[in-house]
Design an enzyme around this catalytic site. Structure first.
Site, mmCIF file in Angstrom:
data_model
loop_
_atom_site.group_PDB
_atom_site.id
_atom_site.type_symbol
_atom_site.label_atom_id
_atom_site.label_comp_id
_atom_site.label_asym_id
_atom_site.label_seq_id
_atom_site.Cartn_x
_atom_site.Cartn_y
_atom_site.Cartn_z
ATOM 1 N N LEU A 12 49.699 25.847 43.493
ATOM 2 C CA LEU A 12 50.215 26.327 44.780
ATOM 3 C C LEU A 12 51.187 27.498 44.630
ATOM 4 C CD1 LEU A 12 50.655 22.858 46.536
ATOM 5 C CD2 LEU A 12 48.760 24.478 46.780
ATOM 6 N N ALA A 13 50.934 28.346 43.632
ATOM 7 C CA ALA A 13 51.656 29.626 43.595
ATOM 8 C C ALA A 13 51.162 30.406 44.817
ATOM 9 C CB ALA A 13 51.358 30.357 42.298
ATOM 10 N N VAL A 14 51.626 31.621 44.979
ATOM 11 C CA VAL A 14 51.414 32.282 46.272
ATOM 12 C C VAL A 14 49.942 32.368 46.711
ATOM 13 C CG1 VAL A 14 51.548 34.598 45.299
ATOM 14 C CG2 VAL A 14 52.096 34.248 47.676
ATOM 15 N N GLY A 16 47.328 30.386 45.815
ATOM 16 C CA GLY A 16 46.831 29.053 46.136
ATOM 17 C C GLY A 16 47.422 28.542 47.436
ATOM 18 N N ARG A 35 51.176 21.022 39.785
ATOM 19 C CA ARG A 35 51.684 20.341 38.593
ATOM 20 C C ARG A 35 53.140 19.906 38.819
ATOM 21 N NH1 ARG A 35 53.490 22.726 33.921
ATOM 22 N NH2 ARG A 35 53.030 24.706 34.913
ATOM 23 N N LYS A 77 46.326 30.126 36.586
ATOM 24 C CA LYS A 77 46.118 31.334 35.766
ATOM 25 C C LYS A 77 44.783 31.259 35.036
ATOM 26 C CE LYS A 77 50.488 33.440 34.628
ATOM 27 N NZ LYS A 77 51.686 32.607 34.535
ATOM 28 N N ASN A 104 41.132 34.984 38.687
ATOM 29 C CA ASN A 104 40.424 36.147 38.134
ATOM 30 C C ASN A 104 39.904 35.797 36.742
ATOM 31 O OD1 ASN A 104 40.245 38.261 39.943
ATOM 32 N ND2 ASN A 104 42.310 38.997 39.491
ATOM 33 N N SER A 130 39.504 38.441 46.650
ATOM 34 C CA SER A 130 40.270 39.688 46.657
ATOM 35 C C SER A 130 41.013 39.876 47.966
ATOM 36 C CB SER A 130 39.354 40.890 46.431
ATOM 37 O OG SER A 130 40.127 42.073 46.485
ATOM 38 N N LYS A 185 33.519 40.291 40.942
ATOM 39 C CA LYS A 185 34.964 40.500 41.173
ATOM 40 C C LYS A 185 35.544 41.409 40.093
ATOM 41 C CE LYS A 185 39.065 40.237 42.892
ATOM 42 N NZ LYS A 185 40.117 40.236 41.998
ATOM 43 N N HIS A 188 34.600 44.835 40.933
ATOM 44 C CA HIS A 188 35.459 45.225 42.067
ATOM 45 C C HIS A 188 36.781 45.764 41.536
ATOM 46 C CE1 HIS A 188 38.945 44.324 44.611
ATOM 47 N NE2 HIS A 188 38.179 44.591 45.659
ATOM 48 N N ASN A 189 37.360 45.046 40.593
ATOM 49 C CA ASN A 189 38.654 45.478 40.066
ATOM 50 C C ASN A 189 38.535 46.759 39.251
ATOM 51 O OD1 ASN A 189 39.538 43.117 41.251
ATOM 52 N ND2 ASN A 189 40.920 42.612 39.578
ATOM 53 N N GLU A 192 38.478 49.349 41.676
ATOM 54 C CA GLU A 192 39.858 49.447 42.202
ATOM 55 C C GLU A 192 40.702 50.351 41.278
ATOM 56 O OE1 GLU A 192 41.727 45.581 43.131
ATOM 57 O OE2 GLU A 192 43.390 46.175 41.851
ATOM 58 N N ARG A 447 21.144 62.603 13.534
ATOM 59 C CA ARG A 447 20.999 61.229 13.021
ATOM 60 C C ARG A 447 19.823 61.152 12.046
ATOM 61 N NH1 ARG A 447 19.333 57.684 16.360
ATOM 62 N NH2 ARG A 447 20.359 55.857 15.460
HETATM 63 C C1 6PG Z 1 42.481 41.834 44.317
HETATM 64 C C2 6PG Z 1 43.242 42.456 43.182
HETATM 65 C C3 6PG Z 1 43.934 41.399 42.389
HETATM 66 C C4 6PG Z 1 45.076 41.944 41.561
HETATM 67 C C5 6PG Z 1 44.635 42.786 40.430
HETATM 68 C C6 6PG Z 1 45.727 43.652 39.881
HETATM 69 O O1 6PG Z 1 41.292 42.061 44.336
HETATM 70 O O2 6PG Z 1 43.085 41.179 45.157
HETATM 71 O O3 6PG Z 1 42.373 43.141 42.345
HETATM 72 O O4 6PG Z 1 42.975 40.708 41.684
HETATM 73 O O5 6PG Z 1 45.969 42.628 42.351
HETATM 74 O O6 6PG Z 1 44.185 41.904 39.424
HETATM 75 O O7 6PG Z 1 45.272 44.104 38.702
HETATM 76 P P1 6PG Z 1 46.151 44.835 37.629
HETATM 77 O O8 6PG Z 1 47.426 44.037 37.481
HETATM 78 O O9 6PG Z 1 45.309 44.776 36.420
HETATM 79 O O10 6PG Z 1 46.403 46.185 38.180
#
Ligand code: 6PG
Length: 477
Positions: A12-14, A16, A35, A77, A104, A130, A185, A188-189, A192, A447
């Protein structure tokens, strides 16, 4: 204790906590567990009134509170903590129950966990989520993997709590089996990271080449956000750039150390792309740019290196327009590379991922949400076998229209000595893809010269080797 909860959230961190609240606000009864009980109590005290929660203290109590088949979401985590929680709960579950991992996680871990739990008859649903803490509470973009059966049970709930795109479609889809959700995901990152790097380069060009102040650049970004670049990241960039540090009165961006950190998902995207043989140069440059920024000693030692002579820039506003073109074209390339990686992963692992559906669920809730994802969705919906986003006529035409400015911006950046690894890598990718001939032919010759690695000819089938050390005649290998 009643067995009434439709879903349970442990951790239940932010993230969760906010997901648990989101389920409860949407009318579901949510069992909560952590926990350390203090977090559970804090949630109940602060937000217990928002819906139906069942607070539990022990793992047994938590599992007992869930209706069957049980839906148990873990929000801890990634890595070892996830395995620990799975080991704690799996023995308490029964065939048909579901464990949903909303962290993640690395998709390879998800595949391993899914396989192990499947033997017990438990569905393991590796799920990308996300949107940060706000998204978790008000509607994230959700990327669940796992079995079809688990999606039938879980999908409607996820659809309810997810973000909705402009056309009202929920930003969630069953991405594919086992690790598909976490893979998507991860990409996606990676995208990002690339988006953020490109925006950073645009900012630096506007500042160092065009001479605009952070506040003026914020206004430029606000204007861009009303056009084709309309996206969450452009929107928050304007917010960050217009923010003034209360302590010094300086632009906030000037008092922050210029060392970008990372948790690792962008790096994974590149590592996996290397394994799959997919060129994600824009994403890789974004990861490397963060890493370079962190090498403080190296940077300090290099500060005296020679730079270019200052040159005159034409009109700043016209340059800003060109930067918009360069940013947009480079962004198309990043998404092209990211979608290529998803295609390759889907083929490698037999996931059958629907690229149009992925673009669709990224339209809302997630960090890379952007108006133009609707056009990517349309492109893949119209042609699911599109070889690359660049083969879509509309995107190809847009890049064609942008390319002169894109090149001009890179000329200006090079002349002024402003690093633009993202813009440059994107243009190099574009030019390499459209090239009639690449120097790869020469690479093959080299080569073959030093290692007899053979080559293929353009005019007939087979593998060949030239006797470089002898009479240079050719033999079929
Ligand atoms: C999301 C974000 C999230 C997180 C990143 C930050 O989709 O909500 O991507 O997963 O903010 O993991 O990633 P870094 O700390 O590697 O920049």
């Amino acid at each position: 204790m009643s067995t009434s909860a439709q879903i349970g959230v442990t951790g239940l961190a932010v993230m969760g906590r906010n997901l648990a609240r989101n389920f409860a606000r949407n009318g579901y009864t949510v069992a909560v567990h952590n926990r350390t009980v203090a977090r559970t109590n804090a949630l109940m005290e602060e937000f217990g009134h928002e819906g139906e929660f069942v607070a539990t203290e022990t793992a047994k109590e938590f599992v007992a509170a869930l209706e069957r088949p049980r839906r148990l979401m873990i929000m801890v985590k990634a890595g070892e903590p996830t395995d620990t929680v799975i080991q704690e709960f799996a023995p308490l579950l029964e065939p048909g129950d579901m464990i949903i991992d909303g962290g993640n996680a690395h998709f390879a871990d998800t595949r391993r966990r899914e396989r192990a739990l499947r033997e017990q008859g438990i569905h393991f649903v590796g799920t990308g989520v996300s949107g940060g803490e706000e998204g978790a509470l008000h509607g994230p973009s959700i990327m669940p993997g796992g079995s079809k059966e688990s999606y039938e049970s879980l999908g409607p709930m996820l659809e309810k709590i997810s973000a909705k795109a402009n056309d009202g479609a929920p930003c969630v889809t069953h991405v594919g089996p086992d690790g598909a959700g976490h893979f998507v995901k991860m990409v996606h990152n990676g995208i990002e990271y690339a988006d953020m790097q490109l925006i950073g380069e645009a900012y630096q060009l506007l500042r160092d080449v065009a001479g605009y102040s952070p506040a003026q650049i914020a206004d430029i970004f606000r204007t861009w956000n009303t056009g084709r670049l309309d996206s969450y990241l452009i929107e928050i960039t304007a917010e960050v750039l217009s923010h003034v540090d209360a302590a010094t009165g300086k632009p906030f961006v000037d008092i922050v150390e210029d060392r970008a950190e990372q948790k690792g998902t962008g790096r994974w995207t590149v590592q996996i792309a290397l394994d799959l043989g997919v060129p994600v140069s824009g994403i890789a440059e974004a990861v490397f740019a963060r890493s370079l920024s962190g090498h403080a000693d190296l940077r300090a030692a290099s500060r005296g290196l020679a730079g270019p002579k200052a040159t005159q820039l034409g009109e700043a506003a016209a340059f800003a327009d060109r930067v918009e073109q360069a940013l947009y074209a480079s962004k198309i390339v990043s998404y092209t590379q990211g979608f290529h990686e998803i295609t390759a992963g889907s083929t490698e692992y037999d996931w059958n991922i629907d690229l149009g559906a992925v673009a669709s669920i990224w339209r809302g809730g997630c960090i890379i949400r952007a108006a133009f994802l609707d056009r990517i969705r349309a492109a893949y919906d119209a042609r699911p076998d599109l070889p690359s986003l660049l083969s879509d006529e509309t995107f190809a035409q847009e890049i064609a229209a942008a390319q002169d400015d894109w090149r001009e911006v890179l000329v200006a950046a090079t002349r002024q000595g402003v690093p633009t690894p993202g813009f440059s890598a994107a243009l190099a990718y574009y030019d390499a893809l459209r090239a009639e001939r690449l120097p790869a032919a020469l690479t093959q010759g080299q080569r073959d010269f030093f290692g007899a690695h053979t080559y293929r000819r353009t005019d007939r089938e087979g593998s060949f080797h030239t006797l470089w050390g002898g009479d240079r005649s050719e033999v079929e290998a």
